[in-house]
Design a protein around this motif. Sequence first.
Motif, PDB file in Angstrom:
ATOM      1  N   ASP A  55      64.354 -11.444  30.505  1.00 52.91           N
ATOM      2  CA  ASP A  55      65.638 -11.291  29.807  1.00 52.91           C
ATOM      3  C   ASP A  55      66.729 -12.147  30.460  1.00 52.91           C
ATOM      4  O   ASP A  55      67.910 -11.937  30.220  1.00 52.91           O
ATOM      5  N   LEU A  57      67.911 -12.049  33.313  1.00 53.16           N
ATOM      6  CA  LEU A  57      68.890 -11.260  34.046  1.00 53.16           C
ATOM      7  C   LEU A  57      69.065 -11.720  35.488  1.00 53.16           C
ATOM      8  O   LEU A  57      69.972 -11.275  36.182  1.00 53.16           O
ATOM      9  N   ARG A  88      69.587 -12.941  25.326  1.00 57.76           N
ATOM     10  CA  ARG A  88      69.509 -11.570  25.841  1.00 57.76           C
ATOM     11  C   ARG A  88      69.662 -10.547  24.731  1.00 57.76           C
ATOM     12  O   ARG A  88      69.134  -9.447  24.818  1.00 57.76           O
ATOM     13  N   THR A  99      71.799   4.377  33.215  1.00 58.55           N
ATOM     14  CA  THR A  99      73.108   3.761  33.397  1.00 58.55           C
ATOM     15  C   THR A  99      73.947   3.860  32.136  1.00 58.55           C
ATOM     16  O   THR A  99      73.735   3.135  31.181  1.00 58.55           O
ATOM     17  N   TYR A 111      78.435  -0.545  21.458  1.00 55.15           N
ATOM     18  CA  TYR A 111      78.826  -1.666  22.333  1.00 55.15           C
ATOM     19  C   TYR A 111      78.311  -3.022  21.845  1.00 55.15           C
ATOM     20  O   TYR A 111      79.089  -3.945  21.590  1.00 55.15           O
ATOM     21  N   ARG A 165      71.227   2.181  22.877  1.00 55.68           N
ATOM     22  CA  ARG A 165      72.155   1.053  23.038  1.00 55.68           C
ATOM     23  C   ARG A 165      71.416  -0.272  22.901  1.00 55.68           C
ATOM     24  O   ARG A 165      71.885  -1.207  22.258  1.00 55.68           O
ATOM     25  N   VAL A 169      71.166  -3.435  18.709  1.00 56.12           N
ATOM     26  CA  VAL A 169      71.354  -4.841  18.330  1.00 56.12           C
ATOM     27  C   VAL A 169      70.063  -5.459  17.788  1.00 56.12           C
ATOM     28  O   VAL A 169      69.959  -6.682  17.657  1.00 56.12           O
TER      29      VAL A 169
ATOM     30  N   ASP B 197      74.273  -2.827  40.093  1.00 61.82           N
ATOM     31  CA  ASP B 197      73.907  -3.992  39.290  1.00 61.82           C
ATOM     32  C   ASP B 197      73.417  -3.592  37.908  1.00 61.82           C
ATOM     33  O   ASP B 197      73.518  -4.363  36.959  1.00 61.82           O
ATOM     34  N   GLU B 198      72.867  -2.382  37.810  1.00 54.50           N
ATOM     35  CA  GLU B 198      72.353  -1.932  36.513  1.00 54.50           C
ATOM     36  C   GLU B 198      73.452  -1.961  35.449  1.00 54.50           C
ATOM     37  O   GLU B 198      73.188  -2.152  34.270  1.00 54.50           O
ATOM     38  N   LEU B 199      74.692  -1.733  35.907  1.00 62.12           N
ATOM     39  CA  LEU B 199      75.805  -1.743  34.966  1.00 62.12           C
ATOM     40  C   LEU B 199      75.955  -3.129  34.346  1.00 62.12           C
ATOM     41  O   LEU B 199      76.120  -3.286  33.142  1.00 62.12           O
ATOM     42  N   ARG B 200      75.863  -4.153  35.206  1.00 62.15           N
ATOM     43  CA  ARG B 200      75.964  -5.525  34.705  1.00 62.15           C
ATOM     44  C   ARG B 200      74.764  -5.838  33.819  1.00 62.15           C
ATOM     45  O   ARG B 200      74.901  -6.396  32.730  1.00 62.15           O
ATOM     46  N   GLU B 201      73.570  -5.459  34.304  1.00 58.88           N
ATOM     47  CA  GLU B 201      72.360  -5.772  33.544  1.00 58.88           C
ATOM     48  C   GLU B 201      72.359  -5.089  32.185  1.00 58.88           C
ATOM     49  O   GLU B 201      71.948  -5.678  31.185  1.00 58.88           O
ATOM     50  N   SER B 202      72.847  -3.835  32.141  1.00 51.82           N
ATOM     51  CA  SER B 202      72.850  -3.121  30.865  1.00 51.82           C
ATOM     52  C   SER B 202      73.743  -3.818  29.862  1.00 51.82           C
ATOM     53  O   SER B 202      73.413  -3.916  28.690  1.00 51.82           O
ATOM     54  N   SER B 203      74.899  -4.279  30.339  1.00 55.63           N
ATOM     55  CA  SER B 203      75.832  -4.910  29.418  1.00 55.63           C
ATOM     56  C   SER B 203      75.347  -6.297  29.006  1.00 55.63           C
ATOM     57  O   SER B 203      75.329  -6.636  27.822  1.00 55.63           O
ATOM     58  N   LEU B 204      74.909  -7.087  29.986  1.00 55.78           N
ATOM     59  CA  LEU B 204      74.395  -8.422  29.657  1.00 55.78           C
ATOM     60  C   LEU B 204      73.167  -8.306  28.769  1.00 55.78           C
ATOM     61  O   LEU B 204      72.944  -9.121  27.880  1.00 55.78           O
ATOM     62  N   GLY B 205      72.364  -7.262  29.018  1.00 59.60           N
ATOM     63  CA  GLY B 205      71.107  -7.088  28.301  1.00 59.60           C
ATOM     64  C   GLY B 205      71.267  -6.970  26.803  1.00 59.60           C
ATOM     65  O   GLY B 205      70.369  -7.330  26.050  1.00 59.60           O
ATOM     66  N   VAL B 206      72.395  -6.454  26.328  1.00 55.02           N
ATOM     67  CA  VAL B 206      72.584  -6.392  24.874  1.00 55.02           C
ATOM     68  C   VAL B 206      73.267  -7.650  24.356  1.00 55.02           C
ATOM     69  O   VAL B 206      73.613  -7.738  23.185  1.00 55.02           O
TER      70      VAL B 206
END
Lengths: 265, 318
Positions: A55, A57, A88, A99, A111, A165, A169, B197-206
């Motif tokens: 992904d 990441l 992504r 999270t 979101y 979430r 998308v 970091d999971e917070l960043r990954e979760s947001s970037l992931g979508v």
Amino acid sequence: MTDTVLETENLAVTYTGDRRVEAVKGVDLAFPENRLTAIIGPSGCGKSTYLKALDRLHDIQPNVEITGEVYLRGEPVYDTDEPAPEIRKQVGYVPQEPTALPLSIYENVAYGLRIHGLFDSKDDLDELVERHLRKVNLFEEVSDRLDAPAAGLSTGQIQRLCLARSLAVEPDVLLCDEVTSALDPISAENVEETLAELAEEYTIVMVTHSMDQAKRLADEVVFLYLGEVVETNDVRSFFEDPQHERTKRFVSGPTDDEYAVSDAT
Amino acid sequence: MGEHSGGSGSGAGDDGRSPRIGRRLLVERLSSYWLRGAGYFAVGLFAAIVVALLYQSLPLLAEYPLSEVLLSSNWDPAQNQFGFFPAIVGTVYVTILSMAMGAPIAVLAAVYIAEYAEGRTRTLVSSFIDVLAAIPSVIFGLVALVVVVPFVGNYLAPAVGADATGLGILTVSLVMAIVVTPFMISLSVESLEALPDELRESSLGVGATEWETIRSVLLRAAGPGIFSAVLLGFGRVFGATIVPAMLIGGQTQLPDSVFSTGQTLPTLIVNDFGELMSLPLTQSALIFVGLLLVVVVWLFNFAAMLVRRRLQRRWQYQ
Ligand SMILES: Nc1ncnc2c1ncn2[C@@H]1O[C@H](COP(=O)(O)OP(=O)(O)OP(=O)(O)O)[C@@H](O)[C@H]1O
Ligand SMILES: [Mg+2]
């Protein structure tokens, strides 16, 4: 034969920080459409590293070197002009630690829809949020407090919210990193049931520590060891007739002490 | 205390406990007293300071009503005129201006350091910021006298048609912004770095971009921490003494523009502290100013704590 959604070609990931760690060493794998593939292997063998690489990441971190290529529906993921956020979006990712974004339950699901403008009207958005919450069996539990902060949910509920979430998308494939390992047994069971239902209509790549979970959920199993694929097969052959010595030992139960420890938690 | 006292009498031998566990429990008890004592001491000290200041302020408050002291513009201790209004206005000006300049820059710089800067750039930038934060503010005052004062007096003020020497409220605000911004940056960077970091990954992931992730997720999750950082900066500007004393110019009239000279509550104390303390009422007046500073800072911290708690409970990240 089903189509391949996601594929990696000689994918290698190396952490180049203080210590050089070759976490993933040239992995070739293909993930078929509408199948659930479980990646198993002992702790530290590179499962999470591999999953995140699918992904893009690792992009946000310095000191990570990636070689090889990932193909999403035949198109390269790294060597491409398409911006990373667009890629992504097509690959959902749910991390190990439940999270919640610091938003309401509703806004957690909305979101991605808001970012990409994937709805026509407020009613449409409401409808999409509800549909995805229902998909992960969460709507009934939270319908009376959609505007409450998502952080107030239980960890099991948060994990299902994360699934919703990601799915909102409409990704081509969903990556799940040990999504039940941080949960109590009951919540883990709920999330697993949800995953089993999702597996019918989505392509899922799931990392798990648990052999039993792989047996229950997976169509295909990949055994990763020290950053390399040891064996990959459909779930029945994998467990009933493992081809490699190392797989046999790993599958035949908790003789591998690393495995025994991590699976108990 | 009552329910604990039984234990201290029972020696190691009485109830069959080994002497070793007896000794360990004794140390445990002593250290907890000790720690509790240190905690109460801090509270006691604060209370003692407030009481002392209050007690010494009474002579002034007995002679003049509070409203007159706070709202009168005449400050002339020799004539028994005690109006703090110009100093209050000066303090408010300086605080608002410094924070308006410093806080946004601090947040943006913190985001840059925590989220964008990489490798050596990051190490370099953050170590410079730490050094800046550690420089005594009197140095900033000195440098400002030769750099900022002429700049404001010769260029900035004429450019907007104001007449100024360069000493004044704007200069102090600029320099105080420079003094507190590194502090606010350091603390804000810490709270951003503390996010999983999971917070960043979760947001970037979508499919969110980095900026979308920062704006809608990270700044919100680190909100309580950044909020505290800004508040700490506020407290420092509000109570700043040396920089305003060096650069504000001093006068007793109400400031009519940001270029005008003025005074703040702390400079009032510093300037009149030596010579005028011999007049009892003046001493009482200056101590009252001190009381005012302590009470405002305390109230502000208290309100900040309530807000921070609410935010923390709401998002549960820090
Ligand atoms: N950011 C990093 N920097 C350096 N090394 C790392 C980093 N992240 C992981 N590693 C190392 O890379 C290897 C693979 O880690 P990874 O997290 O992918 O394993 P994993 O199979 O997911 O393990 P687990 O089952 O414990 O989650 C490990 O040796 C780990 O120590
Ligand atoms: Mg992992």
